[in-house]
Design an enzyme around this catalytic site. Structure first.
Site, short mmCIF file in Angstrom:
data_model
loop_
_atom_site.label_atom_id
_atom_site.label_comp_id
_atom_site.label_asym_id
_atom_site.label_seq_id
_atom_site.Cartn_x
_atom_site.Cartn_y
_atom_site.Cartn_z
N GLU A 173 0.83 -1.21 0.00
CA GLU A 173 0.00 0.00 0.00
C GLU A 173 0.86 1.26 0.00
O GLU A 173 0.53 2.25 -0.67
CB GLU A 173 -0.94 0.00 1.21
CG GLU A 173 -2.04 -1.04 1.15
CD GLU A 173 -3.04 -0.80 0.02
OE1 GLU A 173 -3.04 0.30 -0.57
OE2 GLU A 173 -3.81 -1.73 -0.28
N ASP B 5 -9.69 5.93 -2.08
CA ASP B 5 -8.65 6.59 -2.87
C ASP B 5 -9.28 7.19 -4.11
O ASP B 5 -10.51 7.25 -4.25
CB ASP B 5 -7.54 5.59 -3.22
CG ASP B 5 -7.99 4.53 -4.23
OD1 ASP B 5 -9.22 4.41 -4.49
OD2 ASP B 5 -7.12 3.83 -4.77
N TYR C 110 -6.59 6.32 4.36
CA TYR C 110 -6.73 5.30 3.33
C TYR C 110 -5.91 4.05 3.66
O TYR C 110 -6.43 2.92 3.64
CB TYR C 110 -6.32 5.86 1.96
CG TYR C 110 -6.06 4.76 0.98
CD1 TYR C 110 -7.11 4.11 0.35
CD2 TYR C 110 -4.76 4.32 0.72
CE1 TYR C 110 -6.88 3.06 -0.52
CE2 TYR C 110 -4.52 3.27 -0.13
CZ TYR C 110 -5.59 2.64 -0.75
OH TYR C 110 -5.36 1.59 -1.59
#
Length: 347
Positions: A36, A135, A117
């Site tokens: 991520e 996102d 996020y």
């Protein structure tokens, strides 16, 4: 549109059509977290090789926590946004000290470099927490599905969309783990940016208000970006006895603490460039090449005039003279300069 109708067709589509990506084959929070962070502002295709090399070098959070910074930066070289790598290591040290990752959204938020996020993405995929990760892909999908003309750069629209996605989160653990990924996959491969959405391939096409009303291609709405500031620089590839000069950038600010080729502000012609070289206590011996390059950051654009030249003299104490760039992390802002330096070193 009632978004509550979205999960069943979306999840069925994802299980059948999703790309096979390595971070989707694990529940290890370390591996999911690394992916991520790498995927922030970076395309999947660019991340795949970095991800494999990074985990080969640092297979556990403890390995990352104890890694030499120079090795870490070298492995990150070319990915950009280098503060991500430093925050990864800062967070890894905290996780290693406490004996494992926090398993909640709020706990993950307390780690350096993790925002809303990323905390939601890791919490859902690794720990099956019902947390919506929003996102750009999700914002685009939801605004098109609901025909929402709010400005997605504004906090109110983002907060509203996160609340909507949170409300429709599935209950089954297996579904929770993939729901955020499914929405992001839809945005990345079907409800795409910078072009018309591929509505005929979309599992939610029958539900989409944007498609029904003909507004999908005009969504999402974004406020105009501010124009980038342009900075002119003159970069020097200084060669001496088969070595090229590098120096470290300051520990704060843009590209903090990384290696760079010596440079000065402004686009200098050759006489002015020679004076700049002499100001470092060096004497131009032979001018080899001149080229131009540019690099675009989020808010600034560098336009570079690059000189390759042989020099004599000692030079400043912060210059390091190397015969190879293999062990020094030179950021991608200097990619064209690096290519030229490597060519010059081979000659």
């Amino acid at each position: 549109m009632n978004l509550s109708r979205l999960p069943p067709p979306l999840l069925a589509w994802y299980r059948k059509s999703a790309r096979d990506l390595p971070w989707r084959r694990t529940r290890d929070p370390y591996r999911i977290w690394v992916s991520e962070i790498m995927l922030q502002q970076t395309r999947v295709a660019a991340v795949l090789g970095y991800y494999a090399r990074f985990l080969s070098a640092f297979p556990t959070v403890e390995a990352l926590a104890s890694a030499p910074e120079e090795q870490l930066m070298k492995l990150w070289e070319g990915l950009g946004y280098y503060s991500r790598a430093r925050n990864l290591q800062r967070a890894a040290k905290l996780v290693a000290d406490r004996g494992g990752f926090p398993d909640t959204y709020q706990g993950l938020l307390e780690l350096p470099g993790i925002g809303d996020y990323t905390a939601a993405a890791v919490a859902s995929a690794a720990f099956a927490r019902r947390e919506a990760a929003v996102d750009g892909n999700v914002l685009r999908c939801v605004t098109r599905l609901t025909d929402d003309h709010g400005d997605i750069t504004g906090p109110r629209t983002k907060k509203n969309i996160r609340a909507q996605v949170q409300e429709i989160f599935p209950e089954a653990e297996a579904d929770i783990r993939i729901f955020n990924q499914a929405l992001m996959e839809l945005g990345a491969t079907v409800c795409v940016p910078n072009g018309p959405p591929k509505c005929l391939l979309c599992p939610a096409r029958a539900l989409c208000l944007g498609r029904a009303r003909g507004t999908a291609e005009s969504l999402p709405v974004k406020a105009p970006k501010k124009s980038r500031r342009v900075e002119e620089k003159t970069v020097f590839l200084l060669l001496r006895e088969g070595r090229v000069a590098l120096r470290k950038r300051p520990e704060a600010g843009l590209l903090a603490g990384l290696w760079e080729f010596p440079n000065v502000e402004g686009a200098l012609d050759e006489p002015a460039a020679a004076e700049a070289v002499r100001a470092w206590g060096l004497e131009p011996k032979a001018w080899k090449n001149r080229l131009t390059a540019r690099h675009i950051f989020t808010h600034v654009e560098w336009r570079m005039t690059v000189y390759t030249l042989e020099v004599t003299g000692g030079g400043p104490g912060d210059f390091v003279w190397v015969d190879s760039l293999e062990h020094h992390a030179v950021p991608s802002a200097f990619a064209r300069c690096r290519e030229e330096a490597e060519r010059a070193l081979r000659e």
